[in-house]
Design a protein around this motif. Sequence first.
Motif, PDB file in Angstrom:
ATOM      1  N   ASP A 357      41.688  46.995  48.669  1.00 16.52           N
ATOM      2  CA  ASP A 357      42.699  47.251  49.731  1.00 16.52           C
ATOM      3  C   ASP A 357      42.809  46.030  50.623  1.00 16.52           C
ATOM      4  O   ASP A 357      43.955  45.989  50.818  1.00 16.52           O
ATOM      5  CB  ASP A 357      42.022  48.695  50.332  1.00 16.52           C
ATOM      6  CG  ASP A 357      42.308  49.887  49.591  1.00 16.52           C
ATOM      7  OD1 ASP A 357      42.599  49.674  48.617  1.00 16.52           O
ATOM      8  OD2 ASP A 357      41.988  50.826  50.324  1.00 16.52           O
ATOM      9  N   ALA A 358      41.686  45.836  51.042  1.00 20.63           N
ATOM     10  CA  ALA A 358      42.000  44.309  51.939  1.00 20.63           C
ATOM     11  C   ALA A 358      42.760  43.252  51.344  1.00 20.63           C
ATOM     12  O   ALA A 358      43.646  42.686  52.149  1.00 20.63           O
ATOM     13  CB  ALA A 358      40.480  43.945  52.420  1.00 20.63           C
ATOM     14  N   HIS A 361      46.798  44.427  51.149  1.00 19.52           N
ATOM     15  CA  HIS A 361      47.172  44.678  52.511  1.00 19.52           C
ATOM     16  C   HIS A 361      47.461  43.186  52.891  1.00 19.52           C
ATOM     17  O   HIS A 361      48.322  43.206  53.615  1.00 19.52           O
ATOM     18  CB  HIS A 361      46.082  45.469  53.614  1.00 19.52           C
ATOM     19  CG  HIS A 361      46.063  46.909  53.367  1.00 19.52           C
ATOM     20  ND1 HIS A 361      47.332  47.581  53.897  1.00 19.52           N
ATOM     21  CD2 HIS A 361      45.391  47.670  52.840  1.00 19.52           C
ATOM     22  CE1 HIS A 361      46.939  48.705  53.670  1.00 19.52           C
ATOM     23  NE2 HIS A 361      46.003  48.909  53.068  1.00 19.52           N
ATOM     24  N   ALA A 364      50.294  42.061  51.035  1.00 17.31           N
ATOM     25  CA  ALA A 364      51.344  42.811  51.354  1.00 17.31           C
ATOM     26  C   ALA A 364      52.010  42.452  52.896  1.00 17.31           C
ATOM     27  O   ALA A 364      53.293  42.320  53.274  1.00 17.31           O
ATOM     28  CB  ALA A 364      51.546  44.288  51.449  1.00 17.31           C
ATOM     29  N   GLY A 365      51.312  41.991  53.746  1.00 12.58           N
ATOM     30  CA  GLY A 365      51.530  41.531  55.022  1.00 12.58           C
ATOM     31  C   GLY A 365      52.200  40.409  55.193  1.00 12.58           C
ATOM     32  O   GLY A 365      52.930  40.313  56.124  1.00 12.58           O
ATOM     33  N   GLU A 370      55.968  46.365  58.465  1.00 13.04           N
ATOM     34  CA  GLU A 370      54.803  47.484  58.728  1.00 13.04           C
ATOM     35  C   GLU A 370      55.244  48.795  58.060  1.00 13.04           C
ATOM     36  O   GLU A 370      54.492  49.623  57.420  1.00 13.04           O
ATOM     37  CB  GLU A 370      54.653  47.585  60.156  1.00 13.04           C
ATOM     38  CG  GLU A 370      53.396  48.561  60.564  1.00 13.04           C
ATOM     39  CD  GLU A 370      53.459  48.849  61.954  1.00 13.04           C
ATOM     40  OE1 GLU A 370      52.640  48.107  62.542  1.00 13.04           O
ATOM     41  OE2 GLU A 370      54.315  49.616  62.625  1.00 13.04           O
ATOM     42  N   ARG A 373      54.842  49.044  54.098  1.00 17.24           N
ATOM     43  CA  ARG A 373      53.394  48.955  53.534  1.00 17.24           C
ATOM     44  C   ARG A 373      52.683  50.337  53.048  1.00 17.24           C
ATOM     45  O   ARG A 373      52.943  51.060  54.085  1.00 17.24           O
ATOM     46  CB  ARG A 373      52.466  48.049  54.378  1.00 17.24           C
ATOM     47  CG  ARG A 373      52.964  46.631  54.820  1.00 17.24           C
ATOM     48  CD  ARG A 373      52.051  45.968  56.024  1.00 17.24           C
ATOM     49  NE  ARG A 373      53.119  45.073  56.399  1.00 17.24           N
ATOM     50  CZ  ARG A 373      52.622  44.268  57.683  1.00 17.24           C
ATOM     51  NH1 ARG A 373      51.864  44.873  58.321  1.00 17.24           N
ATOM     52  NH2 ARG A 373      53.507  43.259  58.021  1.00 17.24           N
ATOM     53  N   LEU A 377      46.442  53.382  48.833  1.00 16.82           N
ATOM     54  CA  LEU A 377      46.246  52.737  47.559  1.00 16.82           C
ATOM     55  C   LEU A 377      45.402  53.382  46.587  1.00 16.82           C
ATOM     56  O   LEU A 377      44.383  53.630  46.676  1.00 16.82           O
ATOM     57  CB  LEU A 377      45.971  51.169  47.755  1.00 16.82           C
ATOM     58  CG  LEU A 377      46.652  50.163  48.613  1.00 16.82           C
ATOM     59  CD1 LEU A 377      45.941  48.985  48.862  1.00 16.82           C
ATOM     60  CD2 LEU A 377      48.157  49.878  47.994  1.00 16.82           C
ATOM     61  N   LEU A 431      43.148  50.283  59.519  1.00 12.86           N
ATOM     62  CA  LEU A 431      44.307  49.645  58.900  1.00 12.86           C
ATOM     63  C   LEU A 431      44.367  49.758  57.335  1.00 12.86           C
ATOM     64  O   LEU A 431      45.299  50.117  56.616  1.00 12.86           O
ATOM     65  CB  LEU A 431      43.917  48.079  59.041  1.00 12.86           C
ATOM     66  CG  LEU A 431      44.413  47.839  60.624  1.00 12.86           C
ATOM     67  CD1 LEU A 431      44.404  46.010  60.673  1.00 12.86           C
ATOM     68  CD2 LEU A 431      45.930  48.227  61.073  1.00 12.86           C
ATOM     69  N   LEU A 432      42.953  49.752  56.808  1.00  7.76           N
ATOM     70  CA  LEU A 432      42.936  50.206  55.306  1.00  7.76           C
ATOM     71  C   LEU A 432      43.269  51.624  55.044  1.00  7.76           C
ATOM     72  O   LEU A 432      43.402  51.961  53.753  1.00  7.76           O
ATOM     73  CB  LEU A 432      41.503  49.860  54.741  1.00  7.76           C
ATOM     74  CG  LEU A 432      41.087  48.218  54.815  1.00  7.76           C
ATOM     75  CD1 LEU A 432      40.020  48.129  54.200  1.00  7.76           C
ATOM     76  CD2 LEU A 432      42.220  47.649  54.426  1.00  7.76           C
ATOM     77  N   GLY A 434      45.622  52.997  56.163  1.00  7.11           N
ATOM     78  CA  GLY A 434      47.188  53.132  56.105  1.00  7.11           C
ATOM     79  C   GLY A 434      47.748  53.344  57.859  1.00  7.11           C
ATOM     80  O   GLY A 434      48.918  54.001  57.988  1.00  7.11           O
ATOM     81  N   ASP A 436      49.261  52.176  61.162  1.00  4.33           N
ATOM     82  CA  ASP A 436      50.128  51.470  61.773  1.00  4.33           C
ATOM     83  C   ASP A 436      50.231  51.653  63.360  1.00  4.33           C
ATOM     84  O   ASP A 436      49.716  52.319  63.758  1.00  4.33           O
ATOM     85  CB  ASP A 436      51.389  51.550  61.049  1.00  4.33           C
ATOM     86  CG  ASP A 436      52.078  52.885  60.869  1.00  4.33           C
ATOM     87  OD1 ASP A 436      51.952  53.729  61.743  1.00  4.33           O
ATOM     88  OD2 ASP A 436      52.475  53.470  59.770  1.00  4.33           O
TER      89      ASP A 436
END
Length: 502
Positions: A357-358, A361, A364-365, A370, A373, A377, A431-432, A434, A436
């Motif tokens: 995931d990290a 992310h 994707a960043g 935002e 994303r 996942l 953050l992982l 989801g 925002d």
Amino acid sequence: CYVPLDPGGPRARLSAIAADAGVSLVIGDAAVAEFGAVAGIDVPPPAAPGHCPATPDTTAHVLYTSGSTGRPKGVLTSHRNIVAFVTGFATRLGVGPGTRTLGISSLGFDAFTMDVFVPLSVGGSVQLAGTADRADPERLRRFIVEHDVDWGFITPTLLSLVDPADVPGWRTVACGGEPVPAELVARWLPGRRFFHVYGPTETTVVVVTDEVTGVPADPLPLGTPTPEHRAHVVDDDLRPVPPGEVGELLIGGPGLAAGYLGSPELTARKFVEDPFTPGSRLYRTGDLARLRSDGRLEFAGRADRQVKIRGQRIELGEVEAALGAHPDVGAVAVEAVPGPGGTRLVAFLSPASAPSDADIHAYAGERLTEAMRPAVLRRLDVLPVNPVTGKIDRPALRALAGDEPGEDLGGSPVAEVWRKVLGPGAGPDFLLAGGDSITAMRLVAALRADLAADVSVEDVFTGRTLDELTRRVAAAAPLTGPGLTTGHAPALSPPQRRLWFL
């Protein structure tokens, strides 16, 4: 014309948009930091404004929206388009001299035109909310009260975070960008005017409105076209369907953009000859609608894979293309599913050994905004395939998205709020899981309401994990409400200090 971009946004996406638009000049607070080293782009110092050579048909701005091919597409909006919208919309929604509007929309979001140009064109004023006021529901409430806001556009996601009893001066609410629940309207309607507004960027902000009266019920009608615009509900051959039947919604009128920058084929597919008004064009919205017996339009879904996340148009194909470009991802499918705070994206990756995931992310960043994303996942050995069509079995994926495995986070009060806001399957990393900016606002509002803890959005992002947030809640002072500096104009937020590309 100008092209607005987010300072600090996904760098690869910003660079792609700047290249696509042929940017040669950058103006803005973040200009040097973002583009000072880019060859072929000049970053001049501030200077006095010069003569404006624009004509009504000159492009005023190019707003980039999500593209199904994996590349964002630039919509060419003229000065004539904007003037037609501003004048018709101000008349329809009662904006006039003395109106004090709420300015919280990003310059890159077409609603900025509504926030700023509509009131200023008729002698009103706009109250620009700063970063801290936009990011915190309590500060947003105080800003609205302290700055005497009486008119404002807002998405239903943000509106749901404000108690109407706390902002009695806000007398006219315009709401849209995503489905507006009737329950939310019922909370805000007493003693106010409430407008449901609809419109794609390609038709210049808003082209259909409805003032809600009586007892609201789902689904809320979209309403009727704004002055000089027309709407048609048609079948695949662009023939009108009978009232009550579902068809594609087509829009015509002076708000229609010229098309897409550098994409003549896409422009020809989406902007078609008007069979009802010779010599005119219609925009194919891709939205499904029906004409009600009372003459108002009603939204009935999408004809493609475009979705709305917090008021922003997202093409799932662009998200899939960005994630699929990772060298260690074999295949990817993205689905939009209901979540605790509205629609959210779930990405399915193969093989099962796809990056963490990290890693995803972080990747994707650089490429996705935002809102684009994925919140969740999931990894599979292979993506399910429909045996009849040979295509990805998307209904099966949506079923898997609803079968999200949970994680034992304990039974603390903070953990309960965490699960309520982020979902029962959320992990311990904000953050992982989801999280925002909007989710952070909802989390802060829930912690304040349920635990009376004076925490902030900064606590959520800085602490990031459930354990750290629990410590911050325990150390927080009893809730008294954050202060708000008054007596001077509020500082612009980074999303309002947009880059202007000429």
